[in-house]
Each structure stands twice: as C-alpha cells, then as structure tokens.
Motif scaffolding. Sequence first.
Motif, PDB file in Angstrom:
ATOM      1  N   THR A   1      63.218  -6.376  95.783  1.00  0.00           N
ATOM      2  CA  THR A   1      63.502  -5.935  94.427  1.00  0.00           C
ATOM      3  C   THR A   1      62.305  -5.160  93.911  1.00  0.00           C
ATOM      4  N   ASP A   2      62.535  -4.353  92.919  1.00  0.00           N
ATOM      5  CA  ASP A   2      61.432  -3.583  92.347  1.00  0.00           C
ATOM      6  C   ASP A   2      60.616  -4.423  91.377  1.00  0.00           C
ATOM      7  N   ASN A   3      61.205  -5.494  90.907  1.00  0.00           N
ATOM      8  CA  ASN A   3      60.509  -6.319  89.919  1.00  0.00           C
ATOM      9  C   ASN A   3      59.829  -7.476  90.634  1.00  0.00           C
ATOM     10  N   VAL A   4      58.517  -7.444  90.611  1.00  0.00           N
ATOM     11  CA  VAL A   4      57.767  -8.434  91.374  1.00  0.00           C
ATOM     12  C   VAL A   4      56.693  -9.063  90.498  1.00  0.00           C
ATOM     13  N   ILE A   5      56.553 -10.358  90.610  1.00  0.00           N
ATOM     14  CA  ILE A   5      55.446 -11.052  89.951  1.00  0.00           C
ATOM     15  C   ILE A   5      54.582 -11.683  91.027  1.00  0.00           C
ATOM     16  N   VAL A   6      53.310 -11.367  90.975  1.00  0.00           N
ATOM     17  CA  VAL A   6      52.359 -11.983  91.888  1.00  0.00           C
ATOM     18  C   VAL A   6      51.475 -12.883  91.039  1.00  0.00           C
ATOM     19  N   CYS A   7      51.426 -14.140  91.359  1.00  0.00           N
ATOM     20  CA  CYS A   7      50.718 -15.063  90.470  1.00  0.00           C
ATOM     21  C   CYS A   7      50.335 -16.338  91.218  1.00  0.00           C
ATOM     22  N   GLN A   8      49.863 -17.309  90.466  1.00  0.00           N
ATOM     23  CA  GLN A   8      49.587 -18.628  91.018  1.00  0.00           C
ATOM     24  C   GLN A   8      50.407 -19.656  90.245  1.00  0.00           C
TER      25      GLN A   8
ATOM     26  N   MET B   1      37.277 -19.629  96.319  1.00  0.00           N
ATOM     27  CA  MET B   1      38.251 -18.937  97.181  1.00  0.00           C
ATOM     28  C   MET B   1      39.053 -17.937  96.363  1.00  0.00           C
ATOM     29  N   SER B   2      39.226 -16.766  96.905  1.00  0.00           N
ATOM     30  CA  SER B   2      39.981 -15.729  96.192  1.00  0.00           C
ATOM     31  C   SER B   2      41.221 -15.368  96.989  1.00  0.00           C
ATOM     32  N   TYR B   3      42.327 -15.368  96.310  1.00  0.00           N
ATOM     33  CA  TYR B   3      43.564 -15.015  96.988  1.00  0.00           C
ATOM     34  C   TYR B   3      43.652 -13.520  97.270  1.00  0.00           C
ATOM     35  N   GLN B   4      44.266 -13.223  98.385  1.00  0.00           N
ATOM     36  CA  GLN B   4      44.466 -11.813  98.743  1.00  0.00           C
ATOM     37  C   GLN B   4      45.803 -11.284  98.247  1.00  0.00           C
ATOM     38  N   LEU B   5      46.591 -12.161  97.609  1.00  0.00           N
ATOM     39  CA  LEU B   5      47.946 -11.705  97.289  1.00  0.00           C
ATOM     40  C   LEU B   5      47.970 -10.600  96.244  1.00  0.00           C
ATOM     41  N   TYR B   6      46.883 -10.475  95.480  1.00  0.00           N
ATOM     42  CA  TYR B   6      46.882  -9.402  94.463  1.00  0.00           C
ATOM     43  C   TYR B   6      46.667  -8.018  95.078  1.00  0.00           C
ATOM     44  N   ARG B   7      46.388  -7.989  96.378  1.00  0.00           N
ATOM     45  CA  ARG B   7      46.319  -6.664  97.023  1.00  0.00           C
ATOM     46  C   ARG B   7      47.682  -5.981  96.965  1.00  0.00           C
ATOM     47  N   ASN B   8      48.702  -6.796  96.879  1.00  0.00           N
ATOM     48  CA  ASN B   8      50.057  -6.239  96.858  1.00  0.00           C
ATOM     49  C   ASN B   8      50.534  -6.008  95.430  1.00  0.00           C
ATOM     50  N   THR B   9      49.680  -5.366  94.649  1.00  0.00           N
ATOM     51  CA  THR B   9      50.036  -4.990  93.277  1.00  0.00           C
ATOM     52  C   THR B   9      49.685  -3.522  93.107  1.00  0.00           C
TER      53      THR B   9
ATOM     54  N   THR C   1      46.846   0.862  95.159  1.00  0.00           N
ATOM     55  CA  THR C   1      46.160   2.142  94.943  1.00  0.00           C
ATOM     56  C   THR C   1      44.762   2.101  95.547  1.00  0.00           C
ATOM     57  N   LEU C   2      44.125   0.929  95.484  1.00  0.00           N
ATOM     58  CA  LEU C   2      42.803   0.817  96.117  1.00  0.00           C
ATOM     59  C   LEU C   2      42.923   1.010  97.625  1.00  0.00           C
ATOM     60  N   GLN C   3      43.918   0.375  98.210  1.00  0.00           N
ATOM     61  CA  GLN C   3      44.066   0.484  99.667  1.00  0.00           C
ATOM     62  C   GLN C   3      44.393   1.912 100.086  1.00  0.00           C
ATOM     63  N   GLU C   4      45.195   2.591  99.272  1.00  0.00           N
ATOM     64  CA  GLU C   4      45.478   4.000  99.586  1.00  0.00           C
ATOM     65  C   GLU C   4      44.203   4.828  99.493  1.00  0.00           C
TER      66      GLU C   4
END
Lengths: 106, 366
Positions: B321-328, A1-9, A14-17
């Motif tokens: 906020t502008d500072n965001v961490i996306v992680c597990q 399973m792969s999380y989609q949350l990294y789309r919001n980085t 930039t990929l989505q744009e």
Amino acid sequence: MSYQLYRNTTLGNTLQESLDELIQYGQITPGLAFKVLLQFDKSINNALNQRVKARVTFKAGKLNTYRFCDNVWTLMLNDVEFREVHEFVKVDKVKIVACDGKSGEF
Amino acid sequence: MALCQTSVLKVYHAVIEDVITNVRDAFLDEGVDEQVLQEMKQIWRNKLLASKAVELSPDSSDGSHPPPIVANNPKSNKAANAKAKKAAAATAVTSQPQIGGSSSASSLVALKSSAGMAAGSGMKNGLVPIKQEVNSQNPPPLHPTSGAALLQKQQQAASSGQGSIPIVATLDPNRIMPVNITLPSPAGSASSESRVLTIQVPASALQENQLTQILTAHLISSIMSLPTTLASSVLQQHVNAALSSANHQKNLAASKQLDGALDSSDEDESEESDDNIDNDDDDDLDKDDDEDVEHEDAAEEEPLNSEDDVTDEDSAEMFDTDNVIVCQYDKITRSRNKWKFYLKDGIMNMRGKDYVFQKSNGDAEW
C-alpha cells in the motif's frame, strides 16, 4: 540501539539515493556510505524521541492482517481515520511496521 | 494533522544536520573532501523536497536552497545516465559468461561449438543436399580420428552453405532428403582420394540441425575404415536410430522438466548427450537442441510457473500500500477480536505526505 527501519521512509530513502549517486560518481566509498547510514539510524531515532511532540489517535474499521515475527509487528488496517485534535486524515488502507519500543530505548 | 505535519520539516532538517555533523570525522578519516559532504547534504535536501512528501513551510523557501526541481534535474539526469551505463555494463557482464564459458572450456570444445553454430547457420541457409567437402588446400588430417577433422569439414560446409538459397526451411519436414558426406581418405590408406557417402534423412532433421549432433567425430572415425557401401549403411542406421531416439528424448524431456523454462540443469544435458551420442565432447553441440527443448517446455509448463507467481503476488499485494507507518510499539493488545495499539516514534507516509508522531494510540477489530 537504533533501529534501521526508518531507512525505509522518505528521509531514509532519499539519503540512500543520495549516497548511491555519490558512490556512482566515485566520490565516496560504499564503506563511508554505510557509516552515514548508521549515523542516520542514530539521528532519526534520537530526533523522533526528543523532538517530536505530536500525538495522534486512529480508529480502524478493520484489522485486515497481522503478523508478529522477530518482535516486529506488521499490521494491515482498512478504513483508518487518523485524528490530531480536530483535524483528521482518512485512508482506506494503511500498513504499520512497528519494532519493539522497549528494546529500542537507548 | 497540522502539528505532526509542520514539524516534519523541522525534524528532518535537524536529522540532516545531525547526520552531516556526525559523519564529518568519518569523511576526514577517509580523506574525502568537505565539499563532498556538503554536496551530499544538498543532494539529500533536494531529493527530500522533490519527493513532495514534506510540506514546504514559509521559512524553508528562502534562497538558501535552490528550487528542488531545477537543482535536481542535472543530478537525476546524471543518475539516469549512470544507471543506463550500469545497465549496459550489467548486460555486458551477463553476456560475457557465454563467451568466457566457451573460451575457458578446452579449445577443442570451444572450436566445436563455434563450428556447430556455423554449420547450423549453413544448414539453415539451405544447403541441400549437404556437401561436406574437404578443401584441397587443407590436406586430409594426419589423424582423422581427431575431432578436428570433422570440425574442418563442418566449418567448410558452413562456409560453402552461406550463399545458398534457403530451401530447407521451406521443405516439408517429413520429406526424406539425400545428404552427401565426404570422408577424408582413411588413415592407413595409400590413396588420397576422398569418398562420398550418401544417407537419407528427413528434412526436419536438417531444419532442426540434428545432423551435426549425430555425425560426431567419433562416429565418423569409426566408419572411416569401412568400405564405402558398408559405411553408408552403418551411418544410415546410426542416423535413423539417433533421430528416433532424439525425438523420443525430446518428448521425454518436454514432459520431464517441471522446474521452469530458465532452468538448464546439467542432468538434461548429460542425459541428452548420453543418449544421442557416445562422444563426450558434444555438450556444446547439444546446447542448440536443449534450447529448443526448453522453449517448448516454456510453452507447455507455463501454467505451473504462472501459478507459482500468483501466490507470490498475493502475499506481496496483501502488504502493498502507499500508506505506510514506520514506528515502534509500546504495547499491542487483543481482547477477543478487539485490538488496541499503543505506538510511538512514528513516521507516517499517507497520500504521499509525511507525518511524524510521538505517540499514536488506536484500535481496530479483526
């Protein structure tokens, strides 16, 4: 399973744009763009798991807000100092969005 | 933070390559040219570099990719154009339902609303006293009871009112104005002469275009068969009653609508039309009045709306906020007010720069 949350980085946004532009020019279909995003989820989850070795510690002055919903933690930290060996970055506010690392393994 | 920052670009490029490689089949399946795939890669890379989130390491600034800004500009211009077009299209679409709405309604209603608007503009242009005349080229309709009879009159009133000087707008709203209404000859009557009724209405009713809503086809047709003097007095009574009820209704509606300025619920319209008139064709005519009422509401109810917004903004602000961490997370523990965080596979964006980490442990107090 792969999380989609990294789309919001940066990389995901930039990929989505880019995909949006290609859709607007009529060069790809939304369906194809969707497939690309799914592949991105796999690739970024994989790459973070396999290729990244950096370790960071952090110390926060205050945990301002926390929320745990649908196995996702959302944390607001104040006065956070991130440290990697001797270098550090200090910010007054940071948001952490974290998915469950155990169910995310593949 | 050297390692977790310098490795970012490598990781990102690896991801880009991986994605491109793995979607190639999907592109082929859809018959999309390889060139598009390469273009996607190039746009993505350029956008990534233009974001400034990634530190440019020396080996990445070779000639293989053009300077991000130069390469990006035409694209972003195109994108901006496309967005502008999109926005224009969106506006077109949003304005369409109004047109479509009236045209999809029965032709009578559609006609009526346009007639109502035309009459309204005529009145605003100051037709005092209003003279609704039947054009001699349009013979009296065979069925004066139909709404079309009134429509024609209203349209003509509007067209004849176009050239006049705006008087009504400058009048004292409480002043009583005489209004002449010309009726076509009754259906059964042998004479083809039209009759003129005169009623007295406050100037405010003319300014607010209430008369067009009160003088419905139904009403006109009901007085059509009466003698002129009786018709005048019936009409006068009806207009007086309708005006006072409209004012009452307006006040009622102003205090009643609590759900925001933009909400035009069907209830309001139907109640208004029920109260003002006993003709169910008048919804479109009522719209003008409804809009006025809603504008008033917007002013009066603003405190409630803005208060609602504030709560939304509060929660949005809290997590903004502008500072965001996306992680597990591996583990997040708490003992009393002391929290410990065991995070992994993270992408951080802090002060506009990206960092990645495999593991990150931290603590905080709540």
